[in-house]
Design an enzyme around this catalytic site. Structure first.
Site, PDB file in Angstrom:
ATOM      1  N   LYS A   3      -3.279  -4.144   9.095  1.00 31.26           N
ATOM      2  CA  LYS A   3      -1.842  -3.841   8.917  1.00 31.26           C
ATOM      3  C   LYS A   3      -1.301  -3.204  10.185  1.00 31.26           C
ATOM      4  O   LYS A   3      -1.843  -2.199  10.658  1.00 31.26           O
ATOM      5  CB  LYS A   3      -1.661  -2.910   7.729  1.00 31.26           C
ATOM      6  CG  LYS A   3      -0.204  -2.613   7.420  1.00 31.26           C
ATOM      7  CD  LYS A   3      -0.048  -2.052   6.039  1.00 31.26           C
ATOM      8  CE  LYS A   3       1.388  -1.700   5.725  1.00 31.26           C
ATOM      9  NZ  LYS A   3       1.535  -1.199   4.365  1.00 31.26           N
TER      10      LYS A   3
ATOM     11  N   PHE B  15       1.784   3.008  -2.738  1.00 31.48           N
ATOM     12  CA  PHE B  15       2.336   3.295  -4.063  1.00 31.48           C
ATOM     13  C   PHE B  15       1.203   3.748  -4.981  1.00 31.48           C
ATOM     14  O   PHE B  15       1.274   4.794  -5.602  1.00 31.48           O
ATOM     15  CB  PHE B  15       3.024   2.046  -4.624  1.00 31.48           C
ATOM     16  CG  PHE B  15       3.624   2.277  -5.987  1.00 31.48           C
ATOM     17  CD1 PHE B  15       4.905   2.818  -6.098  1.00 31.48           C
ATOM     18  CD2 PHE B  15       2.927   1.967  -7.137  1.00 31.48           C
ATOM     19  CE1 PHE B  15       5.458   3.051  -7.346  1.00 31.48           C
ATOM     20  CE2 PHE B  15       3.475   2.200  -8.385  1.00 31.48           C
ATOM     21  CZ  PHE B  15       4.748   2.742  -8.493  1.00 31.48           C
TER      22      PHE B  15
ATOM     23  N   ASN C  84       1.932   8.630  10.457  1.00 26.16           N
ATOM     24  CA  ASN C  84       1.778  10.006   9.979  1.00 26.16           C
ATOM     25  C   ASN C  84       0.389  10.607  10.154  1.00 26.16           C
ATOM     26  O   ASN C  84       0.116  11.702   9.686  1.00 26.16           O
ATOM     27  CB  ASN C  84       2.199  10.074   8.503  1.00 26.16           C
ATOM     28  CG  ASN C  84       3.636   9.626   8.331  1.00 26.16           C
ATOM     29  OD1 ASN C  84       4.505  10.046   9.089  1.00 26.16           O
ATOM     30  ND2 ASN C  84       3.874   8.741   7.384  1.00 26.16           N
ATOM     31  N   THR C  85      -0.515   9.871  10.806  1.00 27.35           N
ATOM     32  CA  THR C  85      -1.807  10.434  11.189  1.00 27.35           C
ATOM     33  C   THR C  85      -1.822  10.415  12.714  1.00 27.35           C
ATOM     34  O   THR C  85      -1.821   9.327  13.311  1.00 27.35           O
ATOM     35  CB  THR C  85      -2.977   9.600  10.618  1.00 27.35           C
ATOM     36  OG1 THR C  85      -2.951   9.700   9.202  1.00 27.35           O
ATOM     37  CG2 THR C  85      -4.326  10.081  11.135  1.00 27.35           C
TER      38      THR C  85
ATOM     39  N   ASN D  41       4.042  -2.050   8.716  1.00 20.38           N
ATOM     40  CA  ASN D  41       4.111  -0.707   8.144  1.00 20.38           C
ATOM     41  C   ASN D  41       5.531  -0.133   8.368  1.00 20.38           C
ATOM     42  O   ASN D  41       6.428  -0.849   8.798  1.00 20.38           O
ATOM     43  CB  ASN D  41       3.049   0.170   8.828  1.00 20.38           C
ATOM     44  CG  ASN D  41       2.476   1.213   7.879  1.00 20.38           C
ATOM     45  OD1 ASN D  41       3.228   1.875   7.149  1.00 20.38           O
ATOM     46  ND2 ASN D  41       1.167   1.363   7.868  1.00 20.38           N
TER      47      ASN D  41
ATOM     48  N   ASN E  92       9.060   8.675   4.931  1.00 23.33           N
ATOM     49  CA  ASN E  92       7.914   9.440   4.426  1.00 23.33           C
ATOM     50  C   ASN E  92       7.017   9.880   5.558  1.00 23.33           C
ATOM     51  O   ASN E  92       6.873   9.194   6.566  1.00 23.33           O
ATOM     52  CB  ASN E  92       7.143   8.617   3.367  1.00 23.33           C
ATOM     53  CG  ASN E  92       6.013   7.810   3.963  1.00 23.33           C
ATOM     54  OD1 ASN E  92       4.912   8.326   4.189  1.00 23.33           O
ATOM     55  ND2 ASN E  92       6.279   6.535   4.266  1.00 23.33           N
TER      56      ASN E  92
ATOM     57  N   SER F 280      -0.095   3.631  10.357  1.00 25.70           N
ATOM     58  CA  SER F 280       0.712   4.709   9.784  1.00 25.70           C
ATOM     59  C   SER F 280       1.165   5.636  10.904  1.00 25.70           C
ATOM     60  O   SER F 280       0.360   6.026  11.744  1.00 25.70           O
ATOM     61  CB  SER F 280      -0.099   5.511   8.770  1.00 25.70           C
ATOM     62  OG  SER F 280       0.580   6.730   8.510  1.00 25.70           O
TER      63      SER F 280
ATOM     64  N   LYS G 234      -1.959   4.885  -4.286  1.00 26.47           N
ATOM     65  CA  LYS G 234      -2.897   5.316  -3.241  1.00 26.47           C
ATOM     66  C   LYS G 234      -4.310   5.463  -3.769  1.00 26.47           C
ATOM     67  O   LYS G 234      -5.291   5.244  -3.062  1.00 26.47           O
ATOM     68  CB  LYS G 234      -2.445   6.653  -2.647  1.00 26.47           C
ATOM     69  CG  LYS G 234      -1.268   6.529  -1.690  1.00 26.47           C
ATOM     70  CD  LYS G 234      -0.977   7.839  -1.005  1.00 26.47           C
ATOM     71  CE  LYS G 234       0.285   7.792  -0.172  1.00 26.47           C
ATOM     72  NZ  LYS G 234       0.084   7.357   1.214  1.00 26.47           N
TER      73      LYS G 234
ATOM     74  N   PHE H 117      -1.441  10.296   4.440  1.00 21.85           N
ATOM     75  CA  PHE H 117      -2.674   9.849   3.766  1.00 21.85           C
ATOM     76  C   PHE H 117      -3.179  10.885   2.757  1.00 21.85           C
ATOM     77  O   PHE H 117      -4.369  11.229   2.745  1.00 21.85           O
ATOM     78  CB  PHE H 117      -3.792   9.551   4.770  1.00 21.85           C
ATOM     79  CG  PHE H 117      -3.606   8.293   5.599  1.00 21.85           C
ATOM     80  CD1 PHE H 117      -2.575   7.403   5.371  1.00 21.85           C
ATOM     81  CD2 PHE H 117      -4.506   8.006   6.619  1.00 21.85           C
ATOM     82  CE1 PHE H 117      -2.417   6.255   6.134  1.00 21.85           C
ATOM     83  CE2 PHE H 117      -4.371   6.857   7.395  1.00 21.85           C
ATOM     84  CZ  PHE H 117      -3.319   5.993   7.154  1.00 21.85           C
TER      85      PHE H 117
ATOM     86  N   TYR I 108       7.739  -2.290  -1.420  1.00 23.88           N
ATOM     87  CA  TYR I 108       7.594  -0.909  -1.875  1.00 23.88           C
ATOM     88  C   TYR I 108       8.966  -0.302  -2.147  1.00 23.88           C
ATOM     89  O   TYR I 108       9.381  -0.086  -3.289  1.00 23.88           O
ATOM     90  CB  TYR I 108       6.802  -0.074  -0.854  1.00 23.88           C
ATOM     91  CG  TYR I 108       6.412   1.312  -1.346  1.00 23.88           C
ATOM     92  CD1 TYR I 108       7.205   2.023  -2.233  1.00 23.88           C
ATOM     93  CD2 TYR I 108       5.226   1.915  -0.926  1.00 23.88           C
ATOM     94  CE1 TYR I 108       6.841   3.285  -2.696  1.00 23.88           C
ATOM     95  CE2 TYR I 108       4.862   3.182  -1.381  1.00 23.88           C
ATOM     96  CZ  TYR I 108       5.683   3.853  -2.259  1.00 23.88           C
ATOM     97  OH  TYR I 108       5.325   5.092  -2.709  1.00 23.88           O
TER      98      TYR I 108
ATOM     99  N   ALA J  38       0.836  -1.210   0.000  1.00 24.52           N
ATOM    100  CA  ALA J  38       0.000   0.000   0.000  1.00 24.52           C
ATOM    101  C   ALA J  38       0.866   1.254   0.000  1.00 24.52           C
ATOM    102  O   ALA J  38       1.997   1.247   0.487  1.00 24.52           O
ATOM    103  CB  ALA J  38      -0.897   0.003   1.230  1.00 24.52           C
TER     104      ALA J  38
HETATM  105  C1  LIG Z   1       6.120   6.735   0.285  1.00 31.32           C
HETATM  106  C2  LIG Z   1       5.405   5.674   1.063  1.00 31.32           C
HETATM  107  C3  LIG Z   1       4.038   5.772   1.275  1.00 31.32           C
HETATM  108  C4  LIG Z   1       3.369   4.792   2.001  1.00 31.32           C
HETATM  109  N1  LIG Z   1       2.022   4.910   2.171  1.00 31.32           N
HETATM  110  C5  LIG Z   1       1.354   3.914   2.812  1.00 31.32           C
HETATM  111  C6  LIG Z   1      -0.050   3.969   2.927  1.00 31.32           C
HETATM  112  O1  LIG Z   1      -0.709   4.886   2.454  1.00 31.32           O
HETATM  113  N2  LIG Z   1      -0.669   2.959   3.598  1.00 31.32           N
HETATM  114  C7  LIG Z   1       0.023   1.886   4.125  1.00 31.32           C
HETATM  115  O2  LIG Z   1      -0.598   0.990   4.693  1.00 31.32           O
HETATM  116  N3  LIG Z   1       1.358   1.805   3.997  1.00 31.32           N
HETATM  117  C8  LIG Z   1       2.038   2.782   3.357  1.00 31.32           C
HETATM  118  N4  LIG Z   1       3.387   2.701   3.222  1.00 31.32           N
HETATM  119  C9  LIG Z   1       4.113   1.565   3.857  1.00 31.32           C
HETATM  120  C10 LIG Z   1       4.387   0.422   2.884  1.00 31.32           C
HETATM  121  O3  LIG Z   1       3.197  -0.146   2.407  1.00 31.32           O
HETATM  122  C11 LIG Z   1       5.213  -0.663   3.590  1.00 31.32           C
HETATM  123  O4  LIG Z   1       4.471  -1.189   4.656  1.00 31.32           O
HETATM  124  C12 LIG Z   1       6.546  -0.154   4.121  1.00 31.32           C
HETATM  125  O5  LIG Z   1       7.104   0.804   3.241  1.00 31.32           O
HETATM  126  C13 LIG Z   1       7.545  -1.285   4.333  1.00 31.32           C
HETATM  127  O6  LIG Z   1       7.829  -1.936   3.122  1.00 31.32           O
HETATM  128  P1  LIG Z   1       9.144  -1.603   2.238  1.00 31.32           P
HETATM  129  O7  LIG Z   1      10.325  -1.653   3.160  1.00 31.32           O
HETATM  130  O8  LIG Z   1       9.156  -2.658   1.173  1.00 31.32           O
HETATM  131  O9  LIG Z   1       8.938  -0.248   1.680  1.00 31.32           O
HETATM  132  C14 LIG Z   1       4.089   3.672   2.515  1.00 31.32           C
HETATM  133  C15 LIG Z   1       5.459   3.569   2.289  1.00 31.32           C
HETATM  134  C16 LIG Z   1       6.126   4.546   1.568  1.00 31.32           C
HETATM  135  C17 LIG Z   1       7.609   4.397   1.339  1.00 31.32           C
END
Ligand SMILES: Cc1cc2nc3c(=O)[nH]c(=O)nc-3n(C[C@H](O)[C@H](O)[C@H](O)COP(=O)(O)O)c2cc1C
Length: 355
Positions: free
Chosen positions: A211, A64, A175-176, A240, A111, A173, A66, A115, A312, A62
């Protein structure tokens, strides 16, 4: 082959752009590029989980896509499934920019997007218009200024019932403000009860996942697993981004606020995955996420207890060729060691014991 060539040409350019510009350009390219090469899943990688049949276990995490704009092209690139979102009931712009930072020497990102998304209705309409092929999960959470956060989440179940292959509730998250408090036992029990009830009404039997944050302590993890198993949740996405900042970080922006993802998250999120696996006793299916950047790290998630794996940050640095590379590596592992299902959790004890 073609995916590799396209990646080799475009990745240096993308990585020279500011991170959010690069992301927007990638989404636009995926959306408007009918010439995208298609990657087929190698034989032997099909997986069944919570009643769905996945062509392979590697999914787009999630955040990527959105707004559910490019699920089809991502599936064509070889992903076995795509999780769109996080979506909130009403459109929101997220935090002020800059809010996404690359730490290239660490293979990481920080990041604090907050949201940013077009809201439930726009995404619902896009999902309704796409062909039904492929597994697309929808990840949702409350608006930042929600009066009733649980109601926002329950509305997600109702809104996406016609389109979601599975539901993923985001309570993790960083960030909220206050969102992660929903993981605390009493609040979490109420949330899951109401969401499960919404699922019963709108889409009985549709897989429901939660999650979680990699920063939960063991007691918090016990609570989450117990509530989810008791309330009929189907699976957990572990995990996350983290608010922790390992001392080893070298990137210039390592002091930025937000969630850290990528290589520095691999160890801690895999350990937590293993601990969740050992606690679940098979009652919950696990998606491993955090720091997957090649076939070895994807396989490690499976050995720690994941049935499915999401990526991601690895994709940001390695480009689309990463998907084929992981699938080929997993296919070789299956040839040598037997089916994925037999590898799931085979090293959970070792991972869980890691300090
Ligand atoms: C730029 C960015 C935005 C993200 N936005 C969300 C999001 O909106 N919702 C969510 O559940 N996770 C979000 N994530 C978390 C990823 O889904 C993932 O859980 C996390 O990055 C760990 O995986 P990775 O190490 O492969 O990136 C975001 C990650 C990144 C880098």
């Amino acid at each position: 082959m073609l995916t590799k060539a396209i990646g080799a040409l475009t990745m240096p350019l993308l990585l020279s752009l500011p991170p959010e510009t690069a992301h927007r350009a990638t989404i636009a390219a995926l959306k408007y590029a009918p010439f995208l090469p298609k990657t087929a899943s190698p034989p032997g990688l099909a997986v069944s989980a919570f009643g769905l049949d996945f062509p392979n276990p590697i999914g787009m995490a999630a955040g990527f896509d959105k707004n559910a704009e490019v699920a089809g092209p991502l599936l064509a690139l070889g992903f076995g499934f795509v999780e769109v979102g996080t979506l909130t009931p009403r459109r929101q712009s997220g935090n002020p920019q800059p809010r996404l930072f690359r730490l290239p020497r660490d293979g990481a990102l920080i990041n604090r997007m907050g949201f940013n998304n077009d809201g439930y209705e726009a995404a619902r309409a896009r999902l309704a218009a796409r062909p039904a092929a492929g597994i697309v999960g929808v990840n949702f959470g409350p608006n930042r200024d929600a009066v009733d956060r649980v109601a926002d989440v329950a509305l997600g179940v109702k809104t996406f019932a016609p389109a979601a292959s599975y539901f993923a509730v985001n309570v993790s998250s960083p960030n909220t403000p206050g969102l992660r408090d929903l993981q605390q036992r009493a609040a979490f029990d109420e949330l899951v009860a109401r969401v499960a009830e919404a699922r019963e009404q709108a889409a009985p039997g549709r897989p429901l996942l939660v999650k979680i944050a990699p920063d939960l302590d063991l007691r918090g993890l016990d609570d989450v697993v117990e509530v989810c198993a008791r309330r009929g949740v189907d699976g957990l996405i572990v995990a996350n981004t983290t608010i922790a900042r390992p001392e080893s970080l070298e990137g210039r922006d390592n002091g930025e606020a937000g969630g850290l993802s990528g290589r520095p998250l691999f160890e801690s999120s895999t350990r937590m995955l293993a601990r969740a696996y050992l606690r679940c006793g098979g009652a919950l299916t696990l998606i491993g996420c955090g720091g997957v950047e090649d076939a070895e790290t994807a396989l490690a998630k499976i050995e720690a207890g994941a049935t499915l794996v999401q990526v991601y940050t690895g994709l940001v640095y390695r480009g689309p060729a990463l998907i084929g590379e992981i699938l080929d590596g997993l296919a070789r592992a299956v040839e040598r060691r037997g089916p994925l299902v037999a590898l799931t959790g085979s090293r959970a004890r070792e991972w869980a014991a890691n300090p």
